[in-house]
Design a protein around this motif. Sequence first.
Motif, PDB file in Angstrom:
ATOM      1  N   GLY A  65      -6.712   7.489   9.697  1.00 14.57           N
ATOM      2  CA  GLY A  65      -6.379   6.484   8.700  1.00 14.57           C
ATOM      3  C   GLY A  65      -5.180   5.642   9.106  1.00 14.57           C
ATOM      4  O   GLY A  65      -5.153   4.428   8.866  1.00 14.57           O
ATOM      5  N   THR A  87      -6.429   3.175  11.672  1.00 21.69           N
ATOM      6  CA  THR A  87      -7.194   2.112  11.028  1.00 21.69           C
ATOM      7  C   THR A  87      -6.283   1.147  10.287  1.00 21.69           C
ATOM      8  O   THR A  87      -6.512  -0.070  10.285  1.00 21.69           O
ATOM      9  CB  THR A  87      -8.219   2.721  10.050  1.00 21.69           C
ATOM     10  OG1 THR A  87      -9.052   3.644  10.747  1.00 21.69           O
ATOM     11  CG2 THR A  87      -9.083   1.639   9.433  1.00 21.69           C
ATOM     12  N   ASP A  88      -5.232   1.682   9.662  1.00 15.56           N
ATOM     13  CA  ASP A  88      -4.290   0.827   8.936  1.00 15.56           C
ATOM     14  C   ASP A  88      -3.577  -0.135   9.878  1.00 15.56           C
ATOM     15  O   ASP A  88      -3.416  -1.317   9.571  1.00 15.56           O
ATOM     16  CB  ASP A  88      -3.274   1.695   8.192  1.00 15.56           C
ATOM     17  CG  ASP A  88      -2.268   0.867   7.411  1.00 15.56           C
ATOM     18  OD1 ASP A  88      -2.701   0.128   6.499  1.00 15.56           O
ATOM     19  OD2 ASP A  88      -1.061   0.944   7.714  1.00 15.56           O
TER      20      ASP A  88
END
Length: 203
Positions: free
Chosen positions: A62, A65-66
């Motif tokens: 995550g 992806t951020d």
Amino acid sequence: RLYLLHHRCHRCWFCCCCCAVQGIACHLLTGDNWRTARAVAKQLCIPSSHVSAEVLPAGKAGVVTDLQSRGCVVAMVGDGVNDSPALAAADVGMAIGSGTDIAVEAADYVLMRDDLEQVLLALDLARKTFRRIQWNFVWAMGYNVVMIPIAAGVLYPQFHLQMPPWVAGGCMVFSSVSVVLSSLTLRAYKPPARVARRETHSE
């Protein structure tokens, strides 16, 4: 900017300093507690805002992806099972050769030594390879732009000069051979002097 994420470190203070000089932001992702993570980050001069602790495997992916959603190019370095989702999600995944099989499978590149300074070598070699590709493209394009019209007879109407077929064929071969020879110069690649000195001392 290129964001470099790493989990475990071995002699990585030098690596982090070199990355900072090159404008690469280092992030620390770990499943350990916050106290340990902050202590390690402080030693490595990593800002607290770039530290993520007590992170599960999905959480690491995550974070990757951020960063990508912000328009960043992300390179992830890891060696464990928990790193594999982030390695797969990153633009460039680098696995430590001594790491788990699943991490090696998920990564794009495998660092053969258990040493994060190999990341510096990979980045430097990648830059030199890309510059060589650019040079080969410019050279081949310029050569063909000049030689193809000559081989087609563009000089004949005004100067009555034409290129025999065997000469045109030789020029075409020279274009390909010159690009190949230019690419082969990468075999003489030498690591940056600072990293090379450290490797020599370590051996």
